[in-house]
Write a protein that holds these residues in place. Structure first.
Motif, short mmCIF file in Angstrom:
data_model
loop_
_atom_site.label_atom_id
_atom_site.label_comp_id
_atom_site.label_asym_id
_atom_site.label_seq_id
_atom_site.Cartn_x
_atom_site.Cartn_y
_atom_site.Cartn_z
N THR A 53 93.37 -28.24 1.06
CA THR A 53 94.45 -28.26 2.04
C THR A 53 95.12 -26.89 2.13
OG1 THR A 53 96.10 -28.92 0.41
CG2 THR A 53 94.87 -30.68 1.50
N GLN A 54 95.97 -26.74 3.14
CA GLN A 54 96.68 -25.50 3.35
C GLN A 54 98.15 -25.64 2.91
OE1 GLN A 54 94.66 -22.83 4.73
NE2 GLN A 54 93.34 -24.48 4.02
N VAL A 56 101.91 -24.27 3.57
CA VAL A 56 102.67 -23.58 4.61
C VAL A 56 104.16 -23.64 4.30
CG1 VAL A 56 100.95 -24.01 6.41
CG2 VAL A 56 102.76 -25.68 6.03
N SER A 60 105.28 -27.87 11.98
CA SER A 60 104.65 -27.67 13.28
C SER A 60 105.67 -27.84 14.41
CB SER A 60 103.51 -28.66 13.47
OG SER A 60 102.98 -28.58 14.77
N GLY A 96 100.68 -33.43 14.11
CA GLY A 96 101.71 -32.42 14.27
C GLY A 96 103.07 -32.86 13.74
N THR A 98 105.73 -33.93 11.06
CA THR A 98 105.95 -33.67 9.63
C THR A 98 106.55 -34.92 9.00
OG1 THR A 98 106.33 -31.32 10.05
CG2 THR A 98 107.10 -32.19 7.95
N TYR A 129 93.09 -28.29 8.30
CA TYR A 129 94.15 -28.74 9.22
C TYR A 129 95.22 -29.57 8.52
CZ TYR A 129 90.49 -27.38 12.48
OH TYR A 129 89.52 -26.67 13.16
N ASN A 131 98.19 -29.55 6.34
CA ASN A 131 99.17 -28.56 5.90
C ASN A 131 100.27 -29.19 5.05
OD1 ASN A 131 98.04 -26.29 7.36
ND2 ASN A 131 98.81 -27.26 9.22
N TYR A 156 101.86 -32.21 7.37
CA TYR A 156 101.53 -32.55 8.75
C TYR A 156 100.09 -32.15 9.04
CZ TYR A 156 102.19 -27.58 10.00
OH TYR A 156 102.09 -26.21 10.07
N ASP A 158 97.62 -30.33 11.48
CA ASP A 158 97.65 -29.29 12.51
C ASP A 158 97.04 -29.83 13.81
OD1 ASP A 158 97.15 -27.00 14.14
OD2 ASP A 158 97.15 -25.74 12.35
N ASP A 160 95.55 -28.43 16.05
CA ASP A 160 94.26 -27.80 16.37
C ASP A 160 93.08 -28.63 15.91
OD1 ASP A 160 95.39 -25.67 17.67
OD2 ASP A 160 95.31 -24.31 15.94
#
Length: 202
Positions: A53-54, A56, A60, A96, A98, A129, A131, A156, A158, A160
């Motif tokens: 995972t990312q 951040v 979003s 998107g 949160t 994706y 986050n 959340y 993403d 995209d």
């Protein structure tokens, strides 16, 4: 005669060069192996490869009118006597959006234990994706005997994710955690004795 006398020296130099090349190769491979793990971890974090995972710092600004089913999986590795589980087994946020979910961990042993959670997302294509804004997995966790802790995860998906060919048809993702034991700092003997004396005085 002169030609034959110089041959052994030349062969000796060649053998020395071969030995040096072999040693350089061995040391080089060792250095590459040592660096492989952190480099692989960085690669996974940047690309989301293998379901990583990312992390951040902001939420979003785009929320789609489409939901994503997110399920949760919780595991404990040998060495930790913890009861670890999600409060909710699944959620259905908008892509998107949160949201915060919670996990609980309880130490069932008679001693303080320290753990660190590792995580991944399946399918792996969704990892880049997914986050995380906040997660208990960012730090180590200490639990005293019988202590129970609520641990939040803020995340959340993403938007995209609906654009990429490999992920646009994903409708369910699973966030999995496994807690592994971590060795904490060992108390100094003199401090332990001092603590016992203070407890007796109190």
């Amino acid at each position: 005669m002169t030609e034959n006398a110089g041959t052994p020296k030349k062969q000796g130099r060649n053998n020395g060069a071969v030995v040096m090349m072999c040693l350089s190769f061995v040391f080089g491979m060792g250095a590459m192996s040592y660096a492989a793990v952190p480099l692989y971890r960085i690669f996974c974090q940047v690309t989301g490869y293998n379901g990583t995972t990312q992390r951040v710092d902001q939420v979003s600004s785009v929320v789609l009118d489409r939901t994503m089913r997110v399920t949760f999986d919780a595991n404990v590795a040998p060495g930790l006597q913890w009861d670890f589980k999600p409060v909710e087994r699944e959620v259905n946020p908008k892509i998107g959006e949160t949201i915060q979910v919670n996990f609980t961990a309880e130490n069932r042993s008679n001693e303080t234990q320290r753990g660190q959670a590792v995580f991944n997302v399946t399918p792996g294509e969704a990892g880049v994706y997914f986050n995380k804004v906040q997660c208990f997995c960012f730090t180590e966790t200490d639990l005293k005997p019988g202590e129970k802790l609520d641990m939040p995860v803020v995340f959340y998906i993403d938007p995209d994710i609906v654009k990429a060919v490999e992920s646009k048809n994903i409708h369910t993702v699973t966030l999995s955690y496994t807690f592994y034991p971590k060795e904490g700092p060992k108390p100094v003997a003199s401090n332990e004795g001092g603590a016992e004396k203070i407890e007796k005085k109190l």
